[in-house]
Design an enzyme around this catalytic site. Structure first.
Site, mmCIF file in Angstrom:
data_model
loop_
_atom_site.group_PDB
_atom_site.id
_atom_site.type_symbol
_atom_site.label_atom_id
_atom_site.label_comp_id
_atom_site.label_asym_id
_atom_site.label_seq_id
_atom_site.Cartn_x
_atom_site.Cartn_y
_atom_site.Cartn_z
ATOM 1 N N CYS A 8 46.935 35.081 38.852
ATOM 2 C CA CYS A 8 46.368 36.418 38.685
ATOM 3 C C CYS A 8 46.452 37.206 39.993
ATOM 4 O O CYS A 8 47.330 36.950 40.826
ATOM 5 C CB CYS A 8 44.938 36.358 38.142
ATOM 6 S SG CYS A 8 44.333 37.978 37.579
ATOM 7 N N ASN A 43 37.498 32.470 35.571
ATOM 8 C CA ASN A 43 38.518 33.323 36.196
ATOM 9 C C ASN A 43 39.565 33.660 35.125
ATOM 10 O O ASN A 43 39.473 33.212 33.978
ATOM 11 C CB ASN A 43 39.151 32.604 37.399
ATOM 12 C CG ASN A 43 39.980 33.535 38.258
ATOM 13 O OD1 ASN A 43 39.549 34.645 38.585
ATOM 14 N ND2 ASN A 43 41.178 33.123 38.632
ATOM 15 N N ALA A 92 37.114 41.410 40.415
ATOM 16 C CA ALA A 92 35.647 41.341 40.378
ATOM 17 C C ALA A 92 34.955 42.043 41.546
ATOM 18 O O ALA A 92 33.917 42.689 41.361
ATOM 19 C CB ALA A 92 35.223 39.872 40.309
ATOM 20 N N ASP A 109 35.739 35.338 38.735
ATOM 21 C CA ASP A 109 34.947 36.434 38.142
ATOM 22 C C ASP A 109 33.495 36.034 38.020
ATOM 23 O O ASP A 109 32.610 36.890 38.022
ATOM 24 C CB ASP A 109 35.508 36.809 36.777
ATOM 25 C CG ASP A 109 36.780 37.607 36.942
ATOM 26 O OD1 ASP A 109 37.850 36.988 37.046
ATOM 27 O OD2 ASP A 109 36.693 38.848 37.025
HETATM 28 C C1 RUB Z 1 41.023 39.546 37.739
HETATM 29 C C2 RUB Z 1 40.731 38.125 38.088
HETATM 30 C C3 RUB Z 1 40.531 37.828 39.548
HETATM 31 C C4 RUB Z 1 39.028 37.895 39.861
HETATM 32 C C5 RUB Z 1 38.764 37.881 41.354
HETATM 33 O O1 RUB Z 1 40.962 39.780 36.365
HETATM 34 O O2 RUB Z 1 40.571 37.267 37.268
HETATM 35 O O3 RUB Z 1 40.989 36.545 39.858
HETATM 36 O O4 RUB Z 1 38.470 39.089 39.345
HETATM 37 O O5 RUB Z 1 39.317 39.037 41.931
HETATM 38 P P1 RUB Z 1 41.234 41.269 35.812
HETATM 39 P P2 RUB Z 1 38.879 39.547 43.367
HETATM 40 O O6 RUB Z 1 42.608 41.644 36.281
HETATM 41 O O7 RUB Z 1 41.138 41.143 34.335
HETATM 42 O O8 RUB Z 1 40.168 42.166 36.390
HETATM 43 O O9 RUB Z 1 39.043 38.366 44.281
HETATM 44 O O10 RUB Z 1 39.836 40.669 43.683
HETATM 45 O O11 RUB Z 1 37.467 40.006 43.285
#
Ligand code: RUB
Length: 309
Positions: free
Chosen positions: A131, A212, A23, A202
């Site tokens: 994730c 998320n 995100a 997200d």
């Molecule tokens: C990524 C996801 C992450 C959040 C936060 O999903 O769910 O937990 O986006 O990420 P996808 P960050 O792989 O489908 O994009 O902390 O790096 O912003």
């Protein structure tokens, strides 16, 4: 196609195909793409703003769930409105400086979260993550850099296996992560006596529900049943102003082929889920650590510009 629309189209495809993902990275990429639009679009100012609006709308369509994306786009469009009276050259300069400041602010937010979140981790902690969240990872890596001994368990996160990115990043940072399959989460929470779950987000809704990667809600449910705290690490750019007005966060449904292709079998592939606030112990933001129920307050303070006439 003009040079500008080609660049916007590339950014759209990069986000949609998940070449750029997570995100926070999506938000920064969108803002920087719009900075490129400001730079390359011919004047006058009204024309640049028109092109910005068009590019912003296109970028917003790339993926529906991470709220950081529309928040970043809307913020840049708001800046455009603030500077609309400036002549072309001054408009470009003001927008370039403000977008640069916005990106720097996002990076500073990540560092602050790492600092605050790391204080919640004790030496000897066993942590489970789901994730690949850079924000959650920075919290863990900051604690590791402080000399704390931490064991991290990451699940695979089918179907795109972002858990593999997580263990690689942790290994690179000098940790010795453990990889498990998604369905082994509860087993390992018990067997390894996990102390904390740390995930990213997200979108955070006005009531503190956390959107998320698919499977987060199950992990949180299992954690709650075992009395394990669930910590969400998320910059305020991931809070959803639309949910204050009753809007819902759209859950992305991805290509079933990412899961399996079996003739005559329906395959479902939602990419995100919603963890109810009662399964979330705290949210670490750049403004501090707060209970999920404080999300509304943060939204009111942070997104006043969005509601301004
Ligand atoms: C990524 C996801 C992450 C959040 C936060 O999903 O769910 O937990 O986006 O990420 P996808 P960050 O792989 O489908 O994009 O902390 O790096 O912003």
């Amino acid at each position: 196609m003009t040079m500008v629309s080609r660049a916007v189209d590339k950014a759209y495809r990069d986000i949609r195909s998940m070449r750029v993902r997570g995100a926070l990275d999506i938000a920064i990429y969108a803002a920087e793409t719009l900075a490129g639009v400001v730079k390359a679009t011919p004047g006058p100012t009204a024309n640049i703003r028109k092109e910005l609006a068009r590019a912003g709308a296109r970028l917003k369509e790339s993926r529906p769930t991470a709220v950081s994306l529309p928040n970043a786009v809307d913020y840049v469009l708001y800046l455009g409105k603030q500077h609309k009276k400036l002549a072309e050259k001054d408009f470009r300069a003001a927008m370039a400086a403000d977008i640069k400041a916005f990106v720097a602010e996002q990076k500073a937010a990540l560092s602050k979260i790492a600092e605050y979140g790391s204080r919640l981790i004790k030496s000897g902690d066993d942590i489970l993550t789901h994730c690949n969240s850079d924000t959650a990872l920075q919290v863990i890596i900051a604690a590791h850099k402080q000399g704390k001994t931490i064991n991290v368990v990451a699940d695979e996160t089918r179907p795109r296996n972002q858990g593999l990115l997580t263990v690689k990043a942790l290994k690179k940072a000098g940790l010795k992560p453990t990889l498990i399959i998604d369905s082994a989460c509860y087993y390992h929470m018990k067997a390894l006596e996990i102390d904390k779950v740390i995930v990213g987000a997200d979108a955070i809704c006005a009531n503190g529900d956390v959107v998320n990667k698919i499977g987060t809600a199950q992990v949180a449910l299992a954690a709650k049943s075992l009395g394990i705290p669930v910590i969400v690490a998320a910059e305020s750019i991931k809070f959803s102003p639309a949910t204050v007005m009753g809007g819902l966060v759209e859950i992305e449904e991805r290509d079933p082929k990412e899961v399996a292709s079996i003739r005559g079998v329906t395959v479902k592939n939602p990419a995100f889920d919603v963890t109810p606030n009662e399964y979330v112990s705290m949210i670490v933001t750049e403004h501090g650590v707060m209970p999920p129920q404080a999300a509304y307050q943060l939204l009111k303070e942070k997104y006043a510009w969005e509601w301004a006439p």
